[in-house]
Design an enzyme around this catalytic site. Structure first.
Site, PDB file in Angstrom:
ATOM      1  N   ASP A  31      30.044 -20.318  40.156  1.00 34.27           N
ATOM      2  CA  ASP A  31      31.470 -20.425  40.508  1.00 34.27           C
ATOM      3  C   ASP A  31      32.135 -20.481  39.355  1.00 34.27           C
ATOM      4  O   ASP A  31      34.009 -20.424  39.727  1.00 34.27           O
ATOM      5  CB  ASP A  31      31.628 -20.591  41.479  1.00 34.27           C
ATOM      6  CG  ASP A  31      31.929 -22.117  41.202  1.00 34.27           C
ATOM      7  OD1 ASP A  31      30.982 -23.111  40.756  1.00 34.27           O
ATOM      8  OD2 ASP A  31      32.468 -22.757  42.180  1.00 34.27           O
TER       9      ASP A  31
ATOM     10  N   ASP B 110      23.512 -22.604  40.385  1.00 33.41           N
ATOM     11  CA  ASP B 110      25.121 -24.052  40.249  1.00 33.41           C
ATOM     12  C   ASP B 110      25.052 -24.557  41.994  1.00 33.41           C
ATOM     13  O   ASP B 110      24.470 -23.978  42.372  1.00 33.41           O
ATOM     14  CB  ASP B 110      25.982 -22.959  39.652  1.00 33.41           C
ATOM     15  CG  ASP B 110      27.379 -23.633  39.714  1.00 33.41           C
ATOM     16  OD1 ASP B 110      27.164 -24.907  39.390  1.00 33.41           O
ATOM     17  OD2 ASP B 110      28.428 -23.218  40.661  1.00 33.41           O
TER      18      ASP B 110
ATOM     19  N   ASP C 167      27.424 -26.796  43.328  1.00 29.17           N
ATOM     20  CA  ASP C 167      29.212 -26.481  43.653  1.00 29.17           C
ATOM     21  C   ASP C 167      29.373 -25.484  43.341  1.00 29.17           C
ATOM     22  O   ASP C 167      30.081 -24.990  42.219  1.00 29.17           O
ATOM     23  CB  ASP C 167      29.924 -27.964  42.955  1.00 29.17           C
ATOM     24  CG  ASP C 167      29.267 -29.101  43.216  1.00 29.17           C
ATOM     25  OD1 ASP C 167      29.792 -29.872  44.288  1.00 29.17           O
ATOM     26  OD2 ASP C 167      29.001 -30.217  42.843  1.00 29.17           O
TER      27      ASP C 167
END
Ligand SMILES: O=P(O)(O)OC[C@H]1O[C@H](O[C@H]2O[C@H](CO)[C@@H](O)[C@H](O)[C@H]2O)[C@H](O)[C@@H](O)[C@@H]1O
Length: 346
Positions: free
Chosen positions: A288, A97, A99
């Site tokens: 996240d 991922d 960000d």
């Protein structure tokens, strides 16, 4: 009335116990967002704001204790050798991922730069394993942050997938392109424009056009204005039954109702790499956010590979392991590279 895809309309039920609780809790949170729209707002705006609060780290009063959470989701760094033992004899495929995973979370989404060291590490990683970036951002934008031509990119929560620009040493995927939501492009543009106009006077609100989806950022909106923002978004979305709402880190994400998410993108990429029915593949997904749960869930269901959640605080998750922050992600990736280089005698 707004329609939602099947996965969001499962009956809710909070149970104790591990996985059932995780699924149910995530479902309940999504349900709050559905109710907001299906019931045309009303008193449910409050529930929605509650959900926005519940997803904001400052409000996460988790009943889970850090120590017991870490027992359930140990640090992937501490478990590094165990992870490699399980992957023994299998081909590792990396999914990252962006960000909050490769770059730290910052107030301004346009300034979420990754460090040079992280870029160097990801470049080395891609030399060792097929590597894909899977992001909620539009593909072009996330590419402009990462700037590595040798990677696979799945932007817009997986609704825009492209193979490596310079070809891949694993497979010739230059022509690989998957865009399952193209018919929604005009609608997304329209909704983006309406949201910009509607939220114009809400200080701090930021609308981001992610091509196949739109993000409504509320990180810089004063909490006392969250219900106004919720109302504004609802007033736009009520006219678009083909769109649904999900939630990330201080962001509301509006996207087509099609059954496509980061989990589907992961499966699509594995298939494209020729690993569709392989038992000797080991996908490793690091993310996240809530939308990464779709990918963690797929890995659990396939009983293949592992998911690693990046979080400093206990969160409900389908991931097996955890890392605290992007610096730890980099550390983990560097160890993977070193391990691979040692094995191949590089
Ligand atoms: O799937 P991801 O790559 O994690 O994308 C999810 C969202 O990430 C970005 O927003 C998040 O990061 C911003 C910069 O650190 C932060 O300001 C924001 O509060 C976070 O939600 C991106 O801007 C969104 O469009 C993505 O949906």
């Amino acid at each position: 009335m707004v329609r939602f895809i099947e996965e969001n309309t499962k009956p809710e039920k909070i149970e104790t116990g591990d996985k059932s609780k995780t699924d149910a809790t995530l479902t309940v949170k999504t349900k709050v967002l559905q109710d907001l729209i299906i019931n045309n707002g009303g008193g449910l705006i409050n529930s929605w704001v509650d959900s926005m609060r519940a997803c904001s780290p400052t409000h996460l009063k988790s009943s889970m204790k850090q120590s017991s959470w870490l027992t359930e989701h140990p640090s992937a760094l501490d478990m590094f050798d165990e992870i490699l033992n399980v992957s023994e004899g299998k081909k590792i495929v990396m999914f990252l991922d962006y960000d909050g995973t490769l770059s730290p979370i910052v107030d301004d989404p346009d300034r979420a730069f990754m460090s040079k060291e992280m870029r160097r590490t990801v470049r080395k990683l891609a030399k060792c394993f097929p590597t894909a970036i899977v992001s909620g951002r539009c593909r072009e934008k996330v590419y402009n942050f990462v700037k590595l031509t040798e990677l696979y990119y799945a932007g817009s929560h997986g609704m825009d997938i492209k193979g490596p620009e310079q070809g891949s040493k694993y497979k010739d995927d230059k022509s690989l392109l998957c865009q399952p939501a193209t018919e929604f492009l005009p609608m997304i543009d329209e909704v983006y424009q309406k949201l910009v106009d509607k939220t114009n006077f809400t200080p701090g609100a930021n609308i981001e056009n992610n091509k196949f989806c739109v993000s409504v950022h509320f990180r810089r909106v004063d909490e006392k204005n969250w219900s106004d923002l919720a109302n504004q978004v609802r007033s736009v979305m009520k006219d678009y039954p083909e769109l649904r709402l999900t939630q990330g880190r201080k962001v509301l994400e509006i996207r087509p109702i099609i059954k496509w998410d980061k989990g589907k993108a992961l499966e699509f990429l594995l298939e494209s790499l020729g690993y569709a029915n392989c038992t000797d593949v080991f996908p490793l997904y690091i993310g996240d956010d809530r939308t990464d749960e779709d990918a963690f869930k797929i890995l659990r269901e396939r009983r293949q590979g592992i998911g690693i959640l990046v979080s400093k605080i206990p969160k409900e998750t389908n991931a097996l392991y955890s890392l605290q922050e992007p610096d730890e992600v980099m550390n983990f990736l560097q160890r993977l590279v070193e391990w691979k280089q040692l094995r191949s005698g590089a």
